[in-house]
Design a protein around this motif. Sequence first.
Motif, PDB file in Angstrom:
ATOM      1  N   ASP A  18       4.656  -1.914   0.802  1.00 18.69           N
ATOM      2  CA  ASP A  18       4.946  -1.895  -0.629  1.00 18.69           C
ATOM      3  C   ASP A  18       4.778  -0.479  -1.159  1.00 18.69           C
ATOM      4  N   LEU A  19       5.303  -0.242  -2.366  1.00 15.85           N
ATOM      5  CA  LEU A  19       5.028   1.008  -3.057  1.00 15.85           C
ATOM      6  C   LEU A  19       3.563   1.040  -3.475  1.00 15.85           C
ATOM      7  N   LEU A  50      13.914   5.132  -1.744  1.00 14.99           N
ATOM      8  CA  LEU A  50      13.914   5.386  -3.183  1.00 14.99           C
ATOM      9  C   LEU A  50      13.716   6.873  -3.439  1.00 14.99           C
ATOM     10  N   VAL A  60       9.983   2.426   1.802  1.00 11.09           N
ATOM     11  CA  VAL A  60       9.115   1.247   1.897  1.00 11.09           C
ATOM     12  C   VAL A  60       9.558   0.419   3.096  1.00 11.09           C
ATOM     13  N   CYS A  74       5.753  -7.814  -1.683  1.00  9.45           N
ATOM     14  CA  CYS A  74       5.737  -6.407  -2.105  1.00  9.45           C
ATOM     15  C   CYS A  74       5.939  -6.350  -3.622  1.00  9.45           C
ATOM     16  N   ASN A  76       5.042  -4.458  -6.141  1.00  7.34           N
ATOM     17  CA  ASN A  76       5.406  -3.214  -6.827  1.00  7.34           C
ATOM     18  C   ASN A  76       6.883  -2.883  -6.629  1.00  7.34           C
ATOM     19  N   LEU A  77       7.377  -3.082  -5.415  1.00 11.95           N
ATOM     20  CA  LEU A  77       8.794  -2.848  -5.146  1.00 11.95           C
ATOM     21  C   LEU A  77       9.657  -3.846  -5.911  1.00 11.95           C
ATOM     22  N   LYS A  78       9.268  -5.113  -5.909  1.00 15.81           N
ATOM     23  CA  LYS A  78      10.021  -6.135  -6.630  1.00 15.81           C
ATOM     24  C   LYS A  78      10.068  -5.823  -8.123  1.00 15.81           C
TER      25      LYS A  78
END
Length: 217
Positions: A18-19, A50, A60, A74, A76-78
Amino acid sequence: MSVTQFMPNATIHLHQGDLPDGISLGASVAVDTETMGLEPHRDRLCLVQLSAGDGTAHLVQIIPSRLGGHGADCPNLKRLMSDTGVVKLMHFARFDVAILQHALGITVAPIKCTKIAAKLVRTFTDRHGLAQLSRELLGVEMSKQQQTSDWGARDLSPEQLAYAASDVLHLHALWSRLEALLIREQRLDLAEACFAFMPARARLDLLGYEVPDIFAH
């Protein structure tokens, strides 16, 4: 876990799973994906690239549980991909949106697609690939040597990371050039309508309406 790699004129951060919390990539973020293949229902999402257009790429890695990861867990990415306040710049967004929506269970919007933009204004050629556009509009040479490598590996090579990053590092500059051409040719409104339809087009593809196309006779 995050790993940083430096390459000429760019910095690459690899994040596994994840971020990081609290990361901000601004009001528009360049996005690309790497997968095991081109069939979203069969081929898993492996990497999401990204960039804020600042010479830094965040990659990621989506690692399934069987390989010791957390899969699509994930948040933060979502959150970033579904944030309607952040524009997602893509090249051939139709595929990337479909695989992201299928793998992460979200709606990806809003979107701008440099491939659609190029097709709307560069009607004098059928060369609309990212490498060709980067060369002709930006003077940037991009290698596609790693395009068909194994993105499902647990450990990605430095060459893979450099290739993956290159697909997002120049999208902001490319969109700027293409947006100017869309305005010049009075097709920006048409392009924006195409971009707005992209999440629905991706859902149609995932439902199997790619062939036959429901817009065909």
